[in-house]
Design an enzyme around this catalytic site. Structure first.
Site, PDB file in Angstrom:
ATOM      1  N   PHE A 162       0.807  -1.218   0.000  1.00  0.00           N
ATOM      2  CA  PHE A 162       0.000   0.000   0.000  1.00  0.00           C
ATOM      3  C   PHE A 162       0.839   1.266   0.000  1.00  0.00           C
ATOM      4  O   PHE A 162       0.386   2.321  -0.450  1.00  0.00           O
ATOM      5  CB  PHE A 162      -0.940   0.023   1.215  1.00  0.00           C
ATOM      6  CG  PHE A 162      -0.242   0.320   2.525  1.00  0.00           C
ATOM      7  CD1 PHE A 162       0.009   1.628   2.916  1.00  0.00           C
ATOM      8  CD2 PHE A 162       0.172  -0.710   3.360  1.00  0.00           C
ATOM      9  CE1 PHE A 162       0.658   1.905   4.111  1.00  0.00           C
ATOM     10  CE2 PHE A 162       0.828  -0.436   4.551  1.00  0.00           C
ATOM     11  CZ  PHE A 162       1.072   0.875   4.929  1.00  0.00           C
ATOM     12  N   LYS A 207      -1.060  -7.976  -8.569  1.00  0.00           N
ATOM     13  CA  LYS A 207      -1.996  -7.961  -7.447  1.00  0.00           C
ATOM     14  C   LYS A 207      -1.561  -6.827  -6.526  1.00  0.00           C
ATOM     15  O   LYS A 207      -0.691  -6.976  -5.676  1.00  0.00           O
ATOM     16  CB  LYS A 207      -1.954  -9.304  -6.702  1.00  0.00           C
ATOM     17  CG  LYS A 207      -3.247  -9.673  -5.943  1.00  0.00           C
ATOM     18  CD  LYS A 207      -3.658  -8.692  -4.871  1.00  0.00           C
ATOM     19  CE  LYS A 207      -2.778  -8.786  -3.643  1.00  0.00           C
ATOM     20  NZ  LYS A 207      -3.257  -7.835  -2.543  1.00  0.00           N
ATOM     21  N   GLU A 256      -5.074  -3.821  -1.821  1.00  0.00           N
ATOM     22  CA  GLU A 256      -6.499  -3.527  -1.874  1.00  0.00           C
ATOM     23  C   GLU A 256      -6.852  -2.284  -1.056  1.00  0.00           C
ATOM     24  O   GLU A 256      -7.989  -1.818  -1.086  1.00  0.00           O
ATOM     25  CB  GLU A 256      -7.308  -4.730  -1.381  1.00  0.00           C
ATOM     26  CG  GLU A 256      -7.111  -5.115   0.081  1.00  0.00           C
ATOM     27  CD  GLU A 256      -5.865  -5.938   0.351  1.00  0.00           C
ATOM     28  OE1 GLU A 256      -5.721  -6.435   1.486  1.00  0.00           O
ATOM     29  OE2 GLU A 256      -5.010  -6.070  -0.563  1.00  0.00           O
ATOM     30  N   ARG A 257      -5.873  -1.704  -0.349  1.00  0.00           N
ATOM     31  CA  ARG A 257      -6.150  -0.525   0.477  1.00  0.00           C
ATOM     32  C   ARG A 257      -6.172   0.769  -0.337  1.00  0.00           C
ATOM     33  O   ARG A 257      -6.853   1.719   0.040  1.00  0.00           O
ATOM     34  CB  ARG A 257      -5.109  -0.416   1.597  1.00  0.00           C
ATOM     35  CG  ARG A 257      -5.191  -1.567   2.598  1.00  0.00           C
ATOM     36  CD  ARG A 257      -4.075  -1.457   3.608  1.00  0.00           C
ATOM     37  NE  ARG A 257      -4.105  -2.551   4.563  1.00  0.00           N
ATOM     38  CZ  ARG A 257      -3.188  -2.754   5.507  1.00  0.00           C
ATOM     39  NH1 ARG A 257      -2.170  -1.907   5.609  1.00  0.00           N
ATOM     40  NH2 ARG A 257      -3.273  -3.771   6.330  1.00  0.00           N
ATOM     41  N   CYS A 263       9.783   1.519   3.570  1.00  0.00           N
ATOM     42  CA  CYS A 263      10.726   0.496   4.016  1.00  0.00           C
ATOM     43  C   CYS A 263      12.136   1.054   4.152  1.00  0.00           C
ATOM     44  O   CYS A 263      13.000   0.417   4.743  1.00  0.00           O
ATOM     45  CB  CYS A 263      10.713  -0.704   3.073  1.00  0.00           C
ATOM     46  SG  CYS A 263      11.379  -0.360   1.435  1.00  0.00           S
TER      47      CYS A 263
END
Length: 498
Positions: A148, A172, A175-176, A280
């Site tokens: 995200f 993929k 989804e956030r 990160c």
């Protein structure tokens, strides 16, 4: 209800038996819903990619690169819209979103040079009338699973390189915050990419596991938490796939007594609190060598932190925005609580942040914690929030040992004017990406990104030269055309150039 769909075979599909809420993290309100892919939906996307792979593989590399040139142009043309979509769902301020997009575009620029880096190698007369060459061939259908915190940049680390190398790609995304990723998928089609070469499915573990177990998927790239990275890597490689899985981090900055302290403070503010610390490569631990430098660092940090402004993404005067969800806000605050309970000193407390007009948003203010020890859970684990911790040590060697002992080895830096100390540090520290007076040593697009230890599972880094190698097989061909008038003798010894 506004539903964010999948992108399969060049078309958007919102068909789903399940949906999930997408929040505006600045207001705490649901803004959209995202379709969650079933196993069947993912398999449809894989089938679409598998069907067009032979034609795309055989497309001349210069034509594949031209799609990337056009794609780069469209990303730049639509930058304002892309940044707004990032801000609406992630919360990062528009200038931060613009930086994310630019770093992604630089990876597209590198992919445009595919005719050069896919040329292979050739050696004439390696033996009598024998020539040998190597070439780099695509793997087939490959997949990317992205986080995200960089909904545009991290996908752009992956699919431009994979596609320009001749592969087909299944993405993929998180989804956030799915809208910006779906939009750039549409730009790929506008750039001339054939339908089916790139497909996007939104989903959760069901979608991920389908990608990991389907035999048509030849490789998987992942960026996310270490626990999930290890699961992705273990599962994918057990299924015979190539895998690179980038995990978590605990990035330290050693502050030496001779450091330019004003420069240190300025760079730490952005590196620790930029993007709400949801990077990160965020610098979350400053290791001060000596109490004097620690006290001076805190003295200078406190008034500068007080000036930081947080709020809505569209206000360019804001320094950073909310964290991604209410659950993540609670997690970050929980780490601050635990540090206090375990004996650390909360110098600047951001637990009660509530910007005017956005009191229900998922905000955590900039937090500074002193007297942190290596045994505290807030030190051992990745906080992924706007929290900077100070650890005090007596020597540079003690600071380096602290870093080397941590399970993560993503990024680190040293602040010093001493070239000998900097050279020793960069040579011996057990971390994958190192900065010298550079707080966020994120490699440029024509190098490669990756950490050591439990920050990376796999042998090849992301993007750059390693990206090209990850998404291709090397094939070496040795060729001889013997003379029709010469009969070859039988030979039982191992062939050589003798």
């Amino acid at each position: 209800m506004n539903i964010i769909g999948h992108f399969i075979q060049g078309e958007i599909s919102t068909e789903a038996t399940r949906t999930q809420a997408v929040y505006n993290p600045a207001t705490g309100e649901i803004s959209k819903h995202v379709a969650i892919a079933s196993k069947q939906t993912v398999e449809t996307a894989i089938a679409a990619a598998h069907a067009v792979f032979p034609a795309w593989r055989d497309t001349p590399v210069i034509k594949r690169a031209r799609v990337m040139f056009k794609f780069k142009e469209l990303l730049e043309k639509n930058a304002e819209k892309i940044c707004a979509l990032i801000g609406e769902e992630h919360g990062k301020i528009v200038h931060d979103a613009a930086g994310e997009l630019q770093r992604g575009i630089e990876n597209v620029e590198y992919a445009c040079s595919a005719p050069e880096f896919l040329k292979g190698e050739f050696s004439k007369n390696v033996g009598p009338d024998i020539d040998s060459w190597s070439e780099f061939q695509p793997l087939g259908v490959v997949a990317g699973i992205t986080p995200f915190n960089f909904p545009v940049m991290v996908p752009l680390w992956m699919f431009p390189m994979a596609i320009v190398c001749g592969n087909c790609f299944i993405l993929k995304p998180s989804e956030r915050d799915p809208s910006s990723t779906l939009f750039i998928a549409q730009l790929l089609k506008e750039a001339g990419l054939p339908d089916g070469v790139f497909n996007l499915v939104n989903g959760d573990k069901e979608a991920v596991d389908t990608l990991l177990h389907d035999k048509r998927i030849k490789a998987v790239s992942f960026v996310g938490s270490t626990a999930i990275a290890e699961y992705i890597y273990t599962t994918a490689t057990a299924a015979g796939k190539r895998c690179q899985a980038l995990g978590g981090a605990k990035n330290h900055a050693i502050v030496m007594p001779d450091a330019d302290i004003d420069n240190v403070v300025a760079s730490l503010l952005g590196a620790a609190f930029g993007s709400s610390g949801e990077r990160c490569m965020a610098l979350s631990v400053a290791v001060a060598v000596g109490d004097d430098i620690a006290d001076l660092l805190i003295e200078k940090l406190k008034p500068e932190i007080a000036k930081l402004k947080l709020g809505h993404f569209s206000d360019k005067t804001n320094d950073f925005g909310p964290v991604i969800t209410a659950e993540h806000k609670a997690k970050v605050i929980g780490f601050i609580d635990s540090a206090e309970q375990q004996g650390a000193t909360i110098v600047v407390d951001g637990r009660n942040a509530a910007p005017q007009g956005y009191e229900n948003g998922f905000f955590v203010g900039p937090t500074l914690i002193d007297h942190v020890s290596k045994d505290m859970s807030s030190y051992r684990q990745e906080i992924f929030g706007p929290v900077l911790q100070i650890i005090r040590v007596n020597t540079m060697q003690e600071a380096m040992q602290l870093i080397d002992d941590h399970e993560y080895g993503n990024g680190t830096c040293i602040y010093t004017r001493d070239g000998e100390a900097a050279r020793y540090f960069s040579t011996h520290i057990q971390v994958g990406m190192v900065g010298i007076n550079v707080p966020l040593p994120v490699p440029v697009a024509y190098h490669s990104f990756g950490g050591w230890k439990r920050s990376l599972f796999g042998d090849l880094y992301a993007y750059g030269p390693d990206g090209a190698r990850f998404y291709t097989h090397r094939k070496t061909i040795t060729q001889r055309w013997p003379s029709a008038s010469v009969r070859e003798a039988k030979q039982f010894a191992m062939p050589s150039s003798q």
